[in-house]
Enzyme design. Structure first.
Site, PDB file in Angstrom:
ATOM      1  N   ASP A 193      -3.706  12.277 -46.832  1.00  0.00           N
ATOM      2  CA  ASP A 193      -3.487  12.271 -48.262  1.00  0.00           C
ATOM      3  C   ASP A 193      -4.111  10.905 -49.014  1.00  0.00           C
ATOM      4  O   ASP A 193      -3.474   9.939 -48.501  1.00  0.00           O
ATOM      5  CB  ASP A 193      -1.941  12.565 -48.725  1.00  0.00           C
ATOM      6  N   TYR A 233      -5.728   5.334 -55.375  1.00  0.00           N
ATOM      7  CA  TYR A 233      -5.645   4.355 -54.319  1.00  0.00           C
ATOM      8  C   TYR A 233      -6.856   3.396 -53.831  1.00  0.00           C
ATOM      9  O   TYR A 233      -6.538   2.334 -53.209  1.00  0.00           O
ATOM     10  CB  TYR A 233      -5.196   5.341 -53.014  1.00  0.00           C
ATOM     11  N   LYS A 263      -6.915  13.337 -55.355  1.00  0.00           N
ATOM     12  CA  LYS A 263      -6.411  13.574 -56.507  1.00  0.00           C
ATOM     13  C   LYS A 263      -7.098  12.772 -57.664  1.00  0.00           C
ATOM     14  O   LYS A 263      -7.792  11.892 -57.414  1.00  0.00           O
ATOM     15  CB  LYS A 263      -4.846  12.954 -56.383  1.00  0.00           C
ATOM     16  N   HIS A 307      -3.482  14.189 -60.541  1.00  0.00           N
ATOM     17  CA  HIS A 307      -2.519  13.299 -59.925  1.00  0.00           C
ATOM     18  C   HIS A 307      -1.117  13.214 -60.881  1.00  0.00           C
ATOM     19  O   HIS A 307      -0.016  13.173 -60.513  1.00  0.00           O
ATOM     20  CB  HIS A 307      -3.063  12.055 -59.828  1.00  0.00           C
TER      21      HIS A 307
END
Length: 278
Positions: free
Chosen positions: A43, A48, A73, A106
């Site tokens: 994931d 990120y 996401k 997200h």
């Protein structure tokens, strides 16, 4: 690894290896270690900043792409029909893949930040549906959507989300949301099930772990799985990466499960998604 079946028939590994706030320089080694340890569900997310490294780790792992389940996401600034299509192309390029197994919105657009929040979420989802129809995404879903967001989304959606990834851990069960999703066959994923490690020193959980000769983390992850929810957990420590995955073989008693479910004041972020615009 065990699997759950999504509402479109696609299979998703029952546990996911998370990469939240995992530094790019740590990501390749940690994801490769996870894959070598048996993890098949990775994931990540655009926000990120490590999609490129996740893709590199997948390629270097030597495991065929079709044996892995990769999630990423869409971040908030890319919501909207046209911008979603462009953002997806960037994620696909960063990952170096031909398709993504699961793509999530997200965070929902909320009325606290966007007057046109309903239209913004609907347009974003329309782009998701088109990408899904083209086979570029095998399953589509949302993250941090509460029933109020899902109710509005479903008014215009052609496709019911397959997944809703939410904060879920002892002391923060979000029962209204999890019940809503179960009633509509939307699989729930749990982010921060270990509350960033803050709960691992809890005495009650420690006693349950001692009774099973396992780690406290394994107890929590097993409890999440027993709810029919996919836990996502992160580690950069090889021994813990392997240890966490072993939680899927741990079976807790009904009394132990009930004890954990009744816990309160365990910490965590306990976000109201309407107050977030990530």
């Amino acid at each position: 690894m065990k699997n759950f079946e999504l509402n479109n028939g696609y299979r998703i590994p029952a546990m996911g290896f998370g990469t939240y706030r995992m530094a790019p320089e740590d990501t390749v080694a940690s994801v490769k270690c996870a894959i070598e340890s048996g993890w098949r569900h990775i994931d990540t997310a655009t926000i990120y900043g490590n999609e490129k490294e996740v893709g590199q780790a997948v390629r270097e792992s030597g495991v065929p792409r079709e044996e892995l389940f990769i999630t990423t996401k869409l971040q908030g600034r890319d919501r909207g029909y046209e911008s979603t299509l462009r953002a997806f192309d960037r994620s696909l390029e960063a990952l170096g893949m031909d398709y993504i197994d699961l793509y999530l919105i997200h965070w929902p657009a909320s009325p606290f930040f966007h007057d046109d929040w309903k239209e913004l979420n609907a347009g974003t989802w329309r782009a998701f549906e088109e990408l899904y129809d083209k086979g570029l995404i095998k399953s589509i879903g949302v993250s941090n959507f509460m029933p109020r967001h899902l109710n509005e989304l479903l008014k215009t959606a052609r496709i019911v989300p397959m997944v809703n990834q939410i904060e879920f851990h002892p002391g923060w069960l979000q029962k209204d949301c999890t019940d809503y999703c179960r009633e509509r066959n939307i699989l729930v994923e749990a982010w921060a099930p270990l509350i960033k490690g803050d709960i691992l020193s809890d005495k009650t959980l420690g006693e349950i772990a001692a009774a099973h000769s396992c780690s406290t983390a394994q107890v929590i992850l097993s409890w999440v799985l027993a709810q029919g929810i996919v836990p996502l957990c992160k580690s950069v420590t090889p021994s813990r990466i392997a240890e966490n995955l072993a939680a899927e073989t741990l079976v807790l008693s009904s009394e132990e499960l009930a004890t954990i479910s009744a816990m309160s004041n365990c910490g965590g972020r306990c976000y109201n998604p309407d107050n977030c615009d990530f």
